[in-house]
Design a protein around this motif. Structure first.
Motif, PDB file in Angstrom:
ATOM      1  N   MET A   1       0.813  -1.179   0.000  1.00  0.00           N
ATOM      2  CA  MET A   1       0.000   0.000   0.000  1.00  0.00           C
ATOM      3  C   MET A   1       0.868   1.258   0.000  1.00  0.00           C
ATOM      4  SD  MET A   1      -3.290   0.764   2.105  1.00  0.00           S
ATOM      5  CE  MET A   1      -4.055   2.328   2.128  1.00  0.00           C
ATOM      6  N   MET A   2       2.006   1.175   0.618  1.00  0.00           N
ATOM      7  CA  MET A   2       2.869   2.349   0.700  1.00  0.00           C
ATOM      8  C   MET A   2       3.363   2.777  -0.679  1.00  0.00           C
ATOM      9  SD  MET A   2       6.346   2.738   2.856  1.00  0.00           S
ATOM     10  CE  MET A   2       7.502   2.014   1.752  1.00  0.00           C
ATOM     11  N   HIS A   3       3.591   1.830  -1.577  1.00  0.00           N
ATOM     12  CA  HIS A   3       4.204   2.152  -2.856  1.00  0.00           C
ATOM     13  C   HIS A   3       3.203   2.456  -3.955  1.00  0.00           C
ATOM     14  CE1 HIS A   3       8.036   1.037  -1.175  1.00  0.00           C
ATOM     15  NE2 HIS A   3       7.497  -0.076  -0.758  1.00  0.00           N
ATOM     16  N   GLY A   4       2.018   1.872  -3.883  1.00  0.00           N
ATOM     17  CA  GLY A   4       1.076   2.048  -4.978  1.00  0.00           C
ATOM     18  C   GLY A   4      -0.294   2.539  -4.581  1.00  0.00           C
ATOM     19  N   GLY A   5      -0.584   2.641  -3.301  1.00  0.00           N
ATOM     20  CA  GLY A   5      -1.867   3.140  -2.862  1.00  0.00           C
ATOM     21  C   GLY A   5      -2.918   2.072  -2.654  1.00  0.00           C
ATOM     22  N   LEU A   6      -2.638   0.844  -3.056  1.00  0.00           N
ATOM     23  CA  LEU A   6      -3.582  -0.261  -2.875  1.00  0.00           C
ATOM     24  C   LEU A   6      -2.863  -1.457  -2.271  1.00  0.00           C
ATOM     25  CD1 LEU A   6      -5.526  -0.126  -6.239  1.00  0.00           C
ATOM     26  CD2 LEU A   6      -6.382   0.524  -4.008  1.00  0.00           C
ATOM     27  N   ILE A   7      -3.636  -2.313  -1.663  1.00  0.00           N
ATOM     28  CA  ILE A   7      -3.062  -3.522  -1.072  1.00  0.00           C
ATOM     29  C   ILE A   7      -2.727  -4.553  -2.140  1.00  0.00           C
ATOM     30  CG2 ILE A   7      -3.556  -5.429   0.501  1.00  0.00           C
ATOM     31  CD1 ILE A   7      -5.270  -3.478   2.104  1.00  0.00           C
ATOM     32  N   VAL A   8      -3.418  -4.537  -3.261  1.00  0.00           N
ATOM     33  CA  VAL A   8      -3.229  -5.512  -4.332  1.00  0.00           C
ATOM     34  C   VAL A   8      -1.863  -5.307  -4.989  1.00  0.00           C
ATOM     35  CG1 VAL A   8      -4.162  -6.370  -6.500  1.00  0.00           C
ATOM     36  CG2 VAL A   8      -5.704  -5.518  -4.740  1.00  0.00           C
ATOM     37  N   ALA A   9      -1.076  -6.363  -5.076  1.00  0.00           N
ATOM     38  CA  ALA A   9       0.244  -6.282  -5.707  1.00  0.00           C
ATOM     39  C   ALA A   9       0.112  -6.309  -7.225  1.00  0.00           C
ATOM     40  CB  ALA A   9       1.103  -7.440  -5.237  1.00  0.00           C
ATOM     41  N   GLY A  10       1.135  -5.835  -7.919  1.00  0.00           N
ATOM     42  CA  GLY A  10       1.151  -5.856  -9.370  1.00  0.00           C
ATOM     43  C   GLY A  10       0.623  -4.587 -10.011  1.00  0.00           C
ATOM     44  N   ARG A  11       0.248  -3.609  -9.209  1.00  0.00           N
ATOM     45  CA  ARG A  11      -0.220  -2.331  -9.731  1.00  0.00           C
ATOM     46  C   ARG A  11       0.977  -1.387  -9.853  1.00  0.00           C
ATOM     47  NH1 ARG A  11      -5.901  -1.711 -10.174  1.00  0.00           N
ATOM     48  NH2 ARG A  11      -5.522   0.475  -9.826  1.00  0.00           N
ATOM     49  N   PRO A  12       0.896  -0.359 -10.687  1.00  0.00           N
ATOM     50  CA  PRO A  12       2.018   0.569 -10.819  1.00  0.00           C
ATOM     51  C   PRO A  12       2.325   1.283  -9.497  1.00  0.00           C
ATOM     52  CG  PRO A  12       0.477   0.855 -12.618  1.00  0.00           C
ATOM     53  CD  PRO A  12      -0.175  -0.063 -11.637  1.00  0.00           C
ATOM     54  N   SER A  13       3.604   1.457  -9.234  1.00  0.00           N
ATOM     55  CA  SER A  13       4.025   2.159  -8.023  1.00  0.00           C
ATOM     56  C   SER A  13       3.899   3.668  -8.229  1.00  0.00           C
ATOM     57  CB  SER A  13       5.463   1.796  -7.683  1.00  0.00           C
ATOM     58  OG  SER A  13       6.322   2.276  -8.688  1.00  0.00           O
ATOM     59  N   LEU A  14       4.031   4.408  -7.149  1.00  0.00           N
ATOM     60  CA  LEU A  14       3.952   5.865  -7.226  1.00  0.00           C
ATOM     61  C   LEU A  14       5.046   6.429  -8.122  1.00  0.00           C
ATOM     62  CD1 LEU A  14       2.584   8.425  -6.236  1.00  0.00           C
ATOM     63  CD2 LEU A  14       4.127   8.402  -4.290  1.00  0.00           C
ATOM     64  N   GLY A  15       6.233   5.858  -8.038  1.00  0.00           N
ATOM     65  CA  GLY A  15       7.335   6.304  -8.897  1.00  0.00           C
ATOM     66  C   GLY A  15       7.063   6.044 -10.369  1.00  0.00           C
ATOM     67  N   ALA A  16       6.427   4.903 -10.683  1.00  0.00           N
ATOM     68  CA  ALA A  16       6.079   4.589 -12.070  1.00  0.00           C
ATOM     69  C   ALA A  16       5.050   5.580 -12.602  1.00  0.00           C
ATOM     70  CB  ALA A  16       5.561   3.164 -12.179  1.00  0.00           C
ATOM     71  N   TRP A  17       4.058   5.932 -11.785  1.00  0.00           N
ATOM     72  CA  TRP A  17       3.065   6.915 -12.199  1.00  0.00           C
ATOM     73  C   TRP A  17       3.711   8.279 -12.430  1.00  0.00           C
ATOM     74  CZ3 TRP A  17      -1.109   5.785 -14.488  1.00  0.00           C
ATOM     75  CH2 TRP A  17      -1.885   4.697 -14.120  1.00  0.00           C
ATOM     76  N   ALA A  18       4.630   8.668 -11.551  1.00  0.00           N
ATOM     77  CA  ALA A  18       5.307   9.954 -11.706  1.00  0.00           C
ATOM     78  C   ALA A  18       6.143   9.975 -12.986  1.00  0.00           C
ATOM     79  CB  ALA A  18       6.186  10.240 -10.499  1.00  0.00           C
ATOM     80  N   ALA A  19       6.858   8.898 -13.268  1.00  0.00           N
ATOM     81  CA  ALA A  19       7.666   8.820 -14.483  1.00  0.00           C
ATOM     82  C   ALA A  19       6.778   8.804 -15.723  1.00  0.00           C
ATOM     83  CB  ALA A  19       8.552   7.582 -14.453  1.00  0.00           C
ATOM     84  N   TYR A  20       5.626   8.158 -15.638  1.00  0.00           N
ATOM     85  CA  TYR A  20       4.696   8.091 -16.759  1.00  0.00           C
ATOM     86  C   TYR A  20       4.085   9.471 -17.034  1.00  0.00           C
ATOM     87  CZ  TYR A  20       0.672   6.610 -19.547  1.00  0.00           C
ATOM     88  OH  TYR A  20      -0.264   6.459 -20.533  1.00  0.00           O
ATOM     89  N   GLY A  21       3.691  10.168 -15.983  1.00  0.00           N
ATOM     90  CA  GLY A  21       3.041  11.461 -16.154  1.00  0.00           C
ATOM     91  C   GLY A  21       3.992  12.596 -16.462  1.00  0.00           C
TER      92      GLY A  21
END
Length: 70
Positions: free
Chosen positions: A1-21
């Motif tokens: 949850m700390m890295h992606g905002g959800l408990i489910v694994a396999g979702r984009p991390s916060l850093g991936a979203w920042a790099a994408y945007g």
């Protein structure tokens, strides 16, 4: 949850979203770097900083220690 905002694994991390945007400053360098913990990987390992379904260029690169620094 700390890295992606959800408990489910396999979702984009916060850093991936920042790099994408926002993109990256240099196309020859990784979008962002993960600094390793000397005690080992966290629970779920490298999936914590996954790019999920985003392009692979948004995933993190784990820096590899080359020796101890004083």
């Amino acid at each position: 949850m700390m890295h992606g905002g959800l408990i489910v694994a396999g979702r984009p991390s916060l850093g991936a979203w920042a790099a994408y945007g926002l993109g990256t400053a240099n196309q020859n360098l990784p979008a962002y770097v993960v600094l390793p913990d000397p005690r080992g990987l966290p629970v779920d390992g490298i999936r914590n900083w996954s790019a999920g379904w985003l392009p692979p260029c948004t995933r993190a690169r784990r820096s590899a220690p080359r020796g101890r620094r004083c």
